[in-house]
Design a protein around this motif. Structure first.
Motif, PDB file in Angstrom:
ATOM      1  N   PRO A  77       0.828  -1.217   0.000  1.00 16.81           N
ATOM      2  CA  PRO A  77       0.000   0.000   0.000  1.00 16.81           C
ATOM      3  C   PRO A  77       0.856   1.258   0.000  1.00 16.81           C
ATOM      4  O   PRO A  77       1.832   1.353   0.722  1.00 16.81           O
ATOM      5  CB  PRO A  77      -0.786  -0.107   1.315  1.00 16.81           C
ATOM      6  CG  PRO A  77      -0.681  -1.524   1.733  1.00 16.81           C
ATOM      7  CD  PRO A  77       0.582  -2.065   1.146  1.00 16.81           C
ATOM      8  N   GLY A  78       0.475   2.178  -0.819  1.00 19.15           N
ATOM      9  CA  GLY A  78       1.201   3.440  -0.887  1.00 19.15           C
ATOM     10  C   GLY A  78       1.256   3.956  -2.316  1.00 19.15           C
ATOM     11  O   GLY A  78       1.039   3.204  -3.268  1.00 19.15           O
ATOM     12  N   PRO A  79       1.561   5.222  -2.482  1.00 18.56           N
ATOM     13  CA  PRO A  79       1.595   5.837  -3.819  1.00 18.56           C
ATOM     14  C   PRO A  79       2.926   5.559  -4.523  1.00 18.56           C
ATOM     15  O   PRO A  79       3.755   6.456  -4.685  1.00 18.56           O
ATOM     16  CB  PRO A  79       1.415   7.322  -3.507  1.00 18.56           C
ATOM     17  CG  PRO A  79       2.047   7.480  -2.152  1.00 18.56           C
ATOM     18  CD  PRO A  79       1.771   6.195  -1.426  1.00 18.56           C
ATOM     19  N   GLY A  80       3.155   4.322  -4.941  1.00 20.27           N
ATOM     20  CA  GLY A  80       4.440   3.909  -5.494  1.00 20.27           C
ATOM     21  C   GLY A  80       4.924   4.738  -6.665  1.00 20.27           C
ATOM     22  O   GLY A  80       6.043   5.257  -6.653  1.00 20.27           O
ATOM     23  N   TRP A  81       4.088   4.871  -7.706  1.00 19.93           N
ATOM     24  CA  TRP A  81       4.524   5.607  -8.894  1.00 19.93           C
ATOM     25  C   TRP A  81       4.767   7.074  -8.578  1.00 19.93           C
ATOM     26  O   TRP A  81       5.709   7.675  -9.098  1.00 19.93           O
ATOM     27  CB  TRP A  81       3.509   5.466 -10.031  1.00 19.93           C
ATOM     28  CG  TRP A  81       3.580   4.120 -10.670  1.00 19.93           C
ATOM     29  CD1 TRP A  81       2.667   3.119 -10.597  1.00 19.93           C
ATOM     30  CD2 TRP A  81       4.661   3.607 -11.460  1.00 19.93           C
ATOM     31  NE1 TRP A  81       3.101   2.029 -11.291  1.00 19.93           N
ATOM     32  CE2 TRP A  81       4.321   2.297 -11.840  1.00 19.93           C
ATOM     33  CE3 TRP A  81       5.872   4.119 -11.882  1.00 19.93           C
ATOM     34  CZ2 TRP A  81       5.159   1.508 -12.624  1.00 19.93           C
ATOM     35  CZ3 TRP A  81       6.698   3.331 -12.661  1.00 19.93           C
ATOM     36  CH2 TRP A  81       6.343   2.051 -13.019  1.00 19.93           C
ATOM     37  N   LEU A  82       3.944   7.646  -7.740  1.00 21.32           N
ATOM     38  CA  LEU A  82       4.125   9.047  -7.364  1.00 21.32           C
ATOM     39  C   LEU A  82       5.459   9.258  -6.656  1.00 21.32           C
ATOM     40  O   LEU A  82       6.187  10.219  -6.924  1.00 21.32           O
ATOM     41  CB  LEU A  82       2.962   9.494  -6.473  1.00 21.32           C
ATOM     42  CG  LEU A  82       2.914  10.964  -6.104  1.00 21.32           C
ATOM     43  CD1 LEU A  82       2.678  11.810  -7.354  1.00 21.32           C
ATOM     44  CD2 LEU A  82       1.813  11.209  -5.092  1.00 21.32           C
ATOM     45  N   VAL A  83       5.808   8.339  -5.776  1.00 21.40           N
ATOM     46  CA  VAL A  83       7.081   8.435  -5.052  1.00 21.40           C
ATOM     47  C   VAL A  83       8.251   8.224  -6.010  1.00 21.40           C
ATOM     48  O   VAL A  83       9.280   8.912  -5.913  1.00 21.40           O
ATOM     49  CB  VAL A  83       7.107   7.430  -3.880  1.00 21.40           C
ATOM     50  CG1 VAL A  83       8.460   7.395  -3.206  1.00 21.40           C
ATOM     51  CG2 VAL A  83       6.024   7.788  -2.864  1.00 21.40           C
ATOM     52  N   ILE A  84       8.117   7.299  -6.953  1.00 20.23           N
ATOM     53  CA  ILE A  84       9.185   7.073  -7.938  1.00 20.23           C
ATOM     54  C   ILE A  84       9.424   8.339  -8.756  1.00 20.23           C
ATOM     55  O   ILE A  84      10.568   8.756  -8.963  1.00 20.23           O
ATOM     56  CB  ILE A  84       8.851   5.876  -8.848  1.00 20.23           C
ATOM     57  CG1 ILE A  84       8.945   4.576  -8.048  1.00 20.23           C
ATOM     58  CG2 ILE A  84       9.772   5.832 -10.062  1.00 20.23           C
ATOM     59  CD1 ILE A  84       8.451   3.357  -8.789  1.00 20.23           C
ATOM     60  N   PHE A  85       8.348   8.977  -9.207  1.00 24.92           N
ATOM     61  CA  PHE A  85       8.514  10.211  -9.972  1.00 24.92           C
ATOM     62  C   PHE A  85       9.060  11.335  -9.098  1.00 24.92           C
ATOM     63  O   PHE A  85       9.780  12.210  -9.581  1.00 24.92           O
ATOM     64  CB  PHE A  85       7.202  10.621 -10.645  1.00 24.92           C
ATOM     65  CG  PHE A  85       6.824   9.712 -11.784  1.00 24.92           C
ATOM     66  CD1 PHE A  85       7.729   9.399 -12.776  1.00 24.92           C
ATOM     67  CD2 PHE A  85       5.568   9.148 -11.849  1.00 24.92           C
ATOM     68  CE1 PHE A  85       7.398   8.553 -13.816  1.00 24.92           C
ATOM     69  CE2 PHE A  85       5.222   8.302 -12.883  1.00 24.92           C
ATOM     70  CZ  PHE A  85       6.132   8.000 -13.874  1.00 24.92           C
ATOM     71  N   GLY A  86       8.746  11.312  -7.814  1.00 27.34           N
ATOM     72  CA  GLY A  86       9.351  12.271  -6.883  1.00 27.34           C
ATOM     73  C   GLY A  86      10.853  12.086  -6.794  1.00 27.34           C
ATOM     74  O   GLY A  86      11.622  13.052  -6.778  1.00 27.34           O
ATOM     75  N   GLY A  87      11.301  10.825  -6.727  1.00 26.08           N
ATOM     76  CA  GLY A  87      12.739  10.545  -6.720  1.00 26.08           C
ATOM     77  C   GLY A  87      13.403  10.973  -8.011  1.00 26.08           C
ATOM     78  O   GLY A  87      14.526  11.504  -8.004  1.00 26.08           O
ATOM     79  N   MET A  88      12.709  10.759  -9.124  1.00 23.20           N
ATOM     80  CA  MET A  88      13.254  11.220 -10.412  1.00 23.20           C
ATOM     81  C   MET A  88      13.363  12.749 -10.435  1.00 23.20           C
ATOM     82  O   MET A  88      14.312  13.296 -10.993  1.00 23.20           O
ATOM     83  CB  MET A  88      12.366  10.740 -11.571  1.00 23.20           C
ATOM     84  CG  MET A  88      12.436   9.251 -11.827  1.00 23.20           C
ATOM     85  SD  MET A  88      14.046   8.703 -12.346  1.00 23.20           S
ATOM     86  CE  MET A  88      14.202   9.531 -13.896  1.00 23.20           C
ATOM     87  N   ALA A  89      12.401  13.426  -9.828  1.00 25.03           N
ATOM     88  CA  ALA A  89      12.462  14.890  -9.771  1.00 25.03           C
ATOM     89  C   ALA A  89      13.639  15.349  -8.911  1.00 25.03           C
ATOM     90  O   ALA A  89      14.288  16.355  -9.219  1.00 25.03           O
ATOM     91  CB  ALA A  89      11.150  15.446  -9.218  1.00 25.03           C
ATOM     92  N   ILE A  90      13.923  14.603  -7.846  1.00 24.41           N
ATOM     93  CA  ILE A  90      15.098  14.927  -7.034  1.00 24.41           C
ATOM     94  C   ILE A  90      16.357  14.767  -7.868  1.00 24.41           C
ATOM     95  O   ILE A  90      17.242  15.631  -7.871  1.00 24.41           O
ATOM     96  CB  ILE A  90      15.141  14.047  -5.767  1.00 24.41           C
ATOM     97  CG1 ILE A  90      14.002  14.434  -4.821  1.00 24.41           C
ATOM     98  CG2 ILE A  90      16.491  14.175  -5.063  1.00 24.41           C
ATOM     99  CD1 ILE A  90      13.813  13.480  -3.658  1.00 24.41           C
ATOM    100  N   TRP A  91      16.459  13.654  -8.605  1.00 26.84           N
ATOM    101  CA  TRP A  91      17.621  13.441  -9.469  1.00 26.84           C
ATOM    102  C   TRP A  91      17.709  14.527 -10.546  1.00 26.84           C
ATOM    103  O   TRP A  91      18.798  14.932 -10.944  1.00 26.84           O
ATOM    104  CB  TRP A  91      17.555  12.082 -10.131  1.00 26.84           C
ATOM    105  CG  TRP A  91      18.026  10.948  -9.275  1.00 26.84           C
ATOM    106  CD1 TRP A  91      18.844  11.011  -8.200  1.00 26.84           C
ATOM    107  CD2 TRP A  91      17.709   9.566  -9.438  1.00 26.84           C
ATOM    108  NE1 TRP A  91      19.053   9.758  -7.678  1.00 26.84           N
ATOM    109  CE2 TRP A  91      18.380   8.855  -8.418  1.00 26.84           C
ATOM    110  CE3 TRP A  91      16.930   8.862 -10.345  1.00 26.84           C
ATOM    111  CZ2 TRP A  91      18.294   7.473  -8.287  1.00 26.84           C
ATOM    112  CZ3 TRP A  91      16.850   7.493 -10.212  1.00 26.84           C
ATOM    113  CH2 TRP A  91      17.519   6.811  -9.188  1.00 26.84           C
TER     114      TRP A  91
END
Length: 147
Positions: free
Chosen positions: A67-81
């Motif tokens: 449970p959790g917003p997996g894709w949203l968090v992945i795109f957040g990490g990409m935004a950090i990168w």
């Protein structure tokens, strides 16, 4: 020297993109200038950004089956990168372009009509299956179940 009005902050010679689209920011590091000017400090900054982005992306990958917003968090990490790495900026630009195209296709009247029809058919099928189940087995409230 800016000779435009007081409220104007961008240079006068910047051309507007065709079709009213917003200009994309330039590629490259967005680290503060004093960090970019020192090689060792900038390399340390990039390593830190990479580690933080990696932690966020790994957390998003873990959230995909959980449970959790997996894709949203992945795109957040990409935004950090993307604050430091050109390859991540290019991936995010490509993703943003594809999401915009998909949103425009979804707003097409023919596609919307088809989606509404398919959703209605799906809901009718689910309602019929629930009605058959209730007709066959009835509704027993959890607090009235006999062991």
């Amino acid at each position: 020297m800016n000779t435009g009005s007081k409220g104007r902050s961008e240079p006068m010679d910047v051309a507007e993109p065709a079709g009213g689209a917003q200009a994309e920011p330039p590629l490259g590091s967005r680290a503060p200038q004093y960090i970019q000017s020192r090689r060792v400090l900038h390399l340390s900054w990039q390593v830190g950004v990479f580690i933080v982005g990696l932690a966020v992306v790994v957390a998003g990958i873990i959230m995909l089956p959980l449970p959790g917003p997996g894709w949203l968090v992945i795109f957040g990490g990409m935004a950090i990168w993307a604050t430091e790495f050109v390859w991540a900026q290019l991936v995010l630009r490509w993703t943003k372009r594809k999401v915009t195209e998909a949103a425009q296709r979804a707003l097409d009247p023919k596609v919307r009509r088809r989606n509404i029809i398919l959703t209605t058919i799906g809901l009718v099928i689910v309602a019929v299956l629930v009605a058959i189940y209730v007709w066959k087995f009835g509704i027993t409230m959890p607090w009235k179940i006999k062991e």
